[in-house]
Design a protein around this motif. Sequence first.
Motif: not given
Length: 103
Positions: A18-34
């Motif tokens: 899943r893609e990760v975004y800031s609450n301001n709508g800026v793309f941060v990265g993609e989840i690779e692992d937990l």
Amino acid sequence: MAVDRETPPSEITTLVGREVYSNNGVFVGEIEDLRLDLSTENVTGLALHQLNGELFDQEINQSRGVIVPYRWVQAVGDIVIINGIIEQLKQPGSDDSDDEVVA
């Protein structure tokens, strides 16, 4: 996100990719692992790759990725929303290589 003992482990792995975004709508990265704390059965962090080059130094972009503390997560759905604090880690125009990303 506490790991529910009655929830099949496969549901946790659905976060991967899943893609990760800031609450301001800026793309941060993609989840690779937990990152998990097995003693408390909690997710403690999200390991991200495919990072946004504008948020992270070149040195970090060439590494395996970063781990974002799970406490920064605000919402989980088709995408994951985290606090906008990630945007403050690298100030525009800053060439400081000693900025720490996340713990």
